[in-house]
Design an enzyme around this catalytic site. Structure first.
Site, PDB file in Angstrom:
ATOM      1  N   TYR A 172     -13.934 -42.695 -22.280  1.00 41.46           N
ATOM      2  CA  TYR A 172     -14.483 -42.598 -20.928  1.00 41.46           C
ATOM      3  C   TYR A 172     -15.536 -41.498 -20.898  1.00 41.46           C
ATOM      4  O   TYR A 172     -15.387 -40.465 -21.568  1.00 41.46           O
ATOM      5  CB  TYR A 172     -13.344 -42.315 -19.948  1.00 41.46           C
ATOM      6  CG  TYR A 172     -13.763 -42.317 -18.490  1.00 41.46           C
ATOM      7  CD1 TYR A 172     -14.554 -43.340 -17.982  1.00 41.46           C
ATOM      8  CD2 TYR A 172     -13.359 -41.300 -17.635  1.00 41.46           C
ATOM      9  CE1 TYR A 172     -14.944 -43.343 -16.648  1.00 41.46           C
ATOM     10  CE2 TYR A 172     -13.735 -41.296 -16.293  1.00 41.46           C
ATOM     11  CZ  TYR A 172     -14.535 -42.317 -15.816  1.00 41.46           C
ATOM     12  OH  TYR A 172     -14.917 -42.311 -14.500  1.00 41.46           O
ATOM     13  N   TYR A 182     -10.870 -36.117 -13.271  1.00 45.26           N
ATOM     14  CA  TYR A 182     -10.322 -36.590 -14.548  1.00 45.26           C
ATOM     15  C   TYR A 182      -9.854 -35.353 -15.308  1.00 45.26           C
ATOM     16  O   TYR A 182     -10.496 -34.890 -16.244  1.00 45.26           O
ATOM     17  CB  TYR A 182     -11.394 -37.349 -15.320  1.00 45.26           C
ATOM     18  CG  TYR A 182     -10.883 -38.239 -16.429  1.00 45.26           C
ATOM     19  CD1 TYR A 182     -10.198 -39.414 -16.151  1.00 45.26           C
ATOM     20  CD2 TYR A 182     -11.107 -37.919 -17.763  1.00 45.26           C
ATOM     21  CE1 TYR A 182      -9.760 -40.249 -17.165  1.00 45.26           C
ATOM     22  CE2 TYR A 182     -10.672 -38.751 -18.791  1.00 45.26           C
ATOM     23  CZ  TYR A 182     -10.002 -39.915 -18.471  1.00 45.26           C
ATOM     24  OH  TYR A 182      -9.564 -40.738 -19.486  1.00 45.26           O
TER      25      TYR A 182
HETATM   26  P1  NAI Z   1      -3.374 -49.519 -18.868  1.00 40.68           P
HETATM   27  O1  NAI Z   1      -2.363 -48.944 -17.952  1.00 40.68           O
HETATM   28  O2  NAI Z   1      -3.513 -51.004 -18.911  1.00 40.68           O
HETATM   29  O3  NAI Z   1      -3.177 -49.041 -20.365  1.00 40.68           O
HETATM   30  C1  NAI Z   1      -2.627 -47.830 -20.761  1.00 40.68           C
HETATM   31  C2  NAI Z   1      -1.414 -48.168 -21.605  1.00 40.68           C
HETATM   32  O4  NAI Z   1      -0.982 -47.032 -22.326  1.00 40.68           O
HETATM   33  C3  NAI Z   1      -0.223 -48.631 -20.776  1.00 40.68           C
HETATM   34  O5  NAI Z   1       0.164 -49.924 -21.217  1.00 40.68           O
HETATM   35  C4  NAI Z   1       0.854 -47.611 -21.109  1.00 40.68           C
HETATM   36  O6  NAI Z   1       2.128 -48.193 -21.128  1.00 40.68           O
HETATM   37  C5  NAI Z   1       0.397 -47.163 -22.477  1.00 40.68           C
HETATM   38  N1  NAI Z   1       0.950 -45.878 -22.952  1.00 40.68           N
HETATM   39  C6  NAI Z   1       0.963 -44.677 -22.315  1.00 40.68           C
HETATM   40  N2  NAI Z   1       1.549 -43.747 -23.096  1.00 40.68           N
HETATM   41  C7  NAI Z   1       1.906 -44.373 -24.252  1.00 40.68           C
HETATM   42  C8  NAI Z   1       2.557 -43.943 -25.445  1.00 40.68           C
HETATM   43  N3  NAI Z   1       2.963 -42.692 -25.611  1.00 40.68           N
HETATM   44  N4  NAI Z   1       2.762 -44.857 -26.430  1.00 40.68           N
HETATM   45  C9  NAI Z   1       2.355 -46.133 -26.280  1.00 40.68           C
HETATM   46  N5  NAI Z   1       1.730 -46.597 -25.176  1.00 40.68           N
HETATM   47  C10 NAI Z   1       1.515 -45.721 -24.173  1.00 40.68           C
HETATM   48  O7  NAI Z   1      -4.762 -48.830 -18.429  1.00 40.68           O
HETATM   49  P2  NAI Z   1      -6.247 -48.934 -18.998  1.00 40.68           P
HETATM   50  O8  NAI Z   1      -7.067 -48.245 -17.961  1.00 40.68           O
HETATM   51  O9  NAI Z   1      -6.586 -50.302 -19.379  1.00 40.68           O
HETATM   52  O10 NAI Z   1      -6.230 -47.992 -20.277  1.00 40.68           O
HETATM   53  C11 NAI Z   1      -6.549 -48.413 -21.585  1.00 40.68           C
HETATM   54  C12 NAI Z   1      -7.553 -47.462 -22.222  1.00 40.68           C
HETATM   55  O11 NAI Z   1      -8.795 -47.581 -21.522  1.00 40.68           O
HETATM   56  C13 NAI Z   1      -7.150 -45.985 -22.131  1.00 40.68           C
HETATM   57  O12 NAI Z   1      -7.515 -45.332 -23.328  1.00 40.68           O
HETATM   58  C14 NAI Z   1      -8.028 -45.489 -20.991  1.00 40.68           C
HETATM   59  O13 NAI Z   1      -8.251 -44.101 -21.046  1.00 40.68           O
HETATM   60  C15 NAI Z   1      -9.280 -46.285 -21.251  1.00 40.68           C
HETATM   61  N6  NAI Z   1     -10.260 -46.324 -20.156  1.00 40.68           N
HETATM   62  C16 NAI Z   1      -9.911 -46.788 -18.907  1.00 40.68           C
HETATM   63  C17 NAI Z   1     -10.831 -46.797 -17.866  1.00 40.68           C
HETATM   64  C18 NAI Z   1     -10.446 -47.310 -16.514  1.00 40.68           C
HETATM   65  O14 NAI Z   1     -11.197 -47.101 -15.541  1.00 40.68           O
HETATM   66  N7  NAI Z   1      -9.335 -48.004 -16.363  1.00 40.68           N
HETATM   67  C19 NAI Z   1     -12.210 -46.319 -18.064  1.00 40.68           C
HETATM   68  C20 NAI Z   1     -12.499 -45.896 -19.434  1.00 40.68           C
HETATM   69  C21 NAI Z   1     -11.541 -45.887 -20.417  1.00 40.68           C
END
Ligand code: NAI
Length: 286
Positions: A172, A182
């Site tokens: 991000y 953030y």
């Molecule tokens: P999401 O909630 O779909 O995905 C995050 C996942 O990480 C969840 O499934 C959660 O269960 C898992 N998780 C958390 N701690 C964990 C651990 N210790 N071991 C295994 N799994 C774990 O949300 P999102 O937003 O799709 O996130 C995916 C990636 O995208 C992340 O790296 C996030 O920082 C990145 N991202 C998201 C943005 C947004 O606006 N949603 C923008 C830019 C990057």
């Protein structure tokens, strides 16, 4: 033979991980996912009960198949790392072999090898606190779950990745520009992830011919993003200020990931690729 992908960080059908799985499945890859242990039961039962069937539909009308769901907690590398209170925690004791090393061993046992590794996970317990108010533990936890988790995954999966394979993570823009809200060291964690992308591209490229890239994604209303609390504001800001004035879909990030994982991107490694409607290129809001 089709390619096989392991996607860490899928626990529902709203996030980037799910969309990346779909784009890879649409391109013919076999899909394995790693799901955070505390979220495993709900995810698996929702899958079984057909709750995700509508979002499983691929462009050709077929449903995405997830060949296997592995429980995973990416803050633990092996059993020796797991403290007693986690081992005996009800949500963890029901599953086994969910440390990074054990998951890689299980995937090796089940399938032998993979071609594509995706890291789509992050966690920062103090994300809603400004950096100036973040505790040492909160900061280190953010780095552990959001940055080292990637180093560890790649380290343990590289030995079972076929040469020519590719690895992708999600980052991000808060790593390089000030995004108030953030917090908790999450901006620091993303900066580490991006720097590591370059070093890992060198090491995994030289040693195993594996490419390593990260996608700097725009705002998406995922479960994780809603928990931060400012996602609607970020989406509105992007709509107003980005060169492309449309809401970013998870599918667009999925498609970029499928491209980066494919031979079409065979000379791209060590890169931060922006998939954000161009917002990163703006110097001032208009
Ligand atoms: P999401 O909630 O779909 O995905 C995050 C996942 O990480 C969840 O499934 C959660 O269960 C898992 N998780 C958390 N701690 C964990 C651990 N210790 N071991 C295994 N799994 C774990 O949300 P999102 O937003 O799709 O996130 C995916 C990636 O995208 C992340 O790296 C996030 O920082 C990145 N991202 C998201 C943005 C947004 O606006 N949603 C923008 C830019 C990057």
């Amino acid at each position: 033979r089709g390619k096989r992908a392991f996607i860490a960080g899928v626990a529902d059908d709203n996030g980037y991980g799910w969309a990346i799985a779909k784009a890879l499945a649409a391109a013919g890859a076999e899909i394995l996912v790693g799901t955070w242990v505390p979220a495993l039961n709900i995810f698996e039962s929702s899958l079984r009960r057909g709750k995700f069937d509508e979002s499983r539909v691929l462009p050709d009308g077929s449903l995405m198949e997830i060949t296997k769901v592995y429980p995973l907690d990416a803050v633990f590398d092996n059993l020796e790392d797991v403290p007693e209170d986690v081992k005996t925690n009800k949500r963890y004791s029901g599953s086994s072999k969910w440390t990074v090393q054990e998951v890689a061993e299980s995937v090796k046992q089940d399938f032998g090898s993979i071609d594509i590794l995706v890291h789509s996970l992050a966690n920062g317990p103090e994300v809603s606190k400004p950096l100036l108010e973040t505790s040492r533990n909160g900061y280190l936890a953010a780095i552990s779950a959001s940055s080292y988790s990637y180093v560890s995954l790649l380290k343990h999966f590289v030995p079972i990745m076929n040469p020519g394979g590719a690895s992708i993570s999600l980052t991000y823009i808060a790593s390089e520009r000030i995004i108030p809200g953030y917090g908790g060291g999450m901006s620091s964690a993303k900066a580490a992830l991006e720097s590591d992308t370059r070093v890992l591209a060198f090491e995994a490229g030289r040693k195993h011919k594996i490419r390593v890239n990260t996608i700097s994604a725009g705002p998406l209303r995922s479960r994780a993003a809603k928990a931060i609390g400012f996602i609607d504001m970020m989406i509105d800001y992007s709509l107003e200020n980005a060169p492309l004035q449309k809401e970013l879909t998870a599918e667009e990030v999925g498609n970029a990931a499928a491209f980066l994982a494919s031979p079409l991107a065979s000379a791209i490694t060590g890169a931060v690729v922006y998939v954000d409607n161009g917002l990163n290129a703006m110097g001032v809001g208009v």
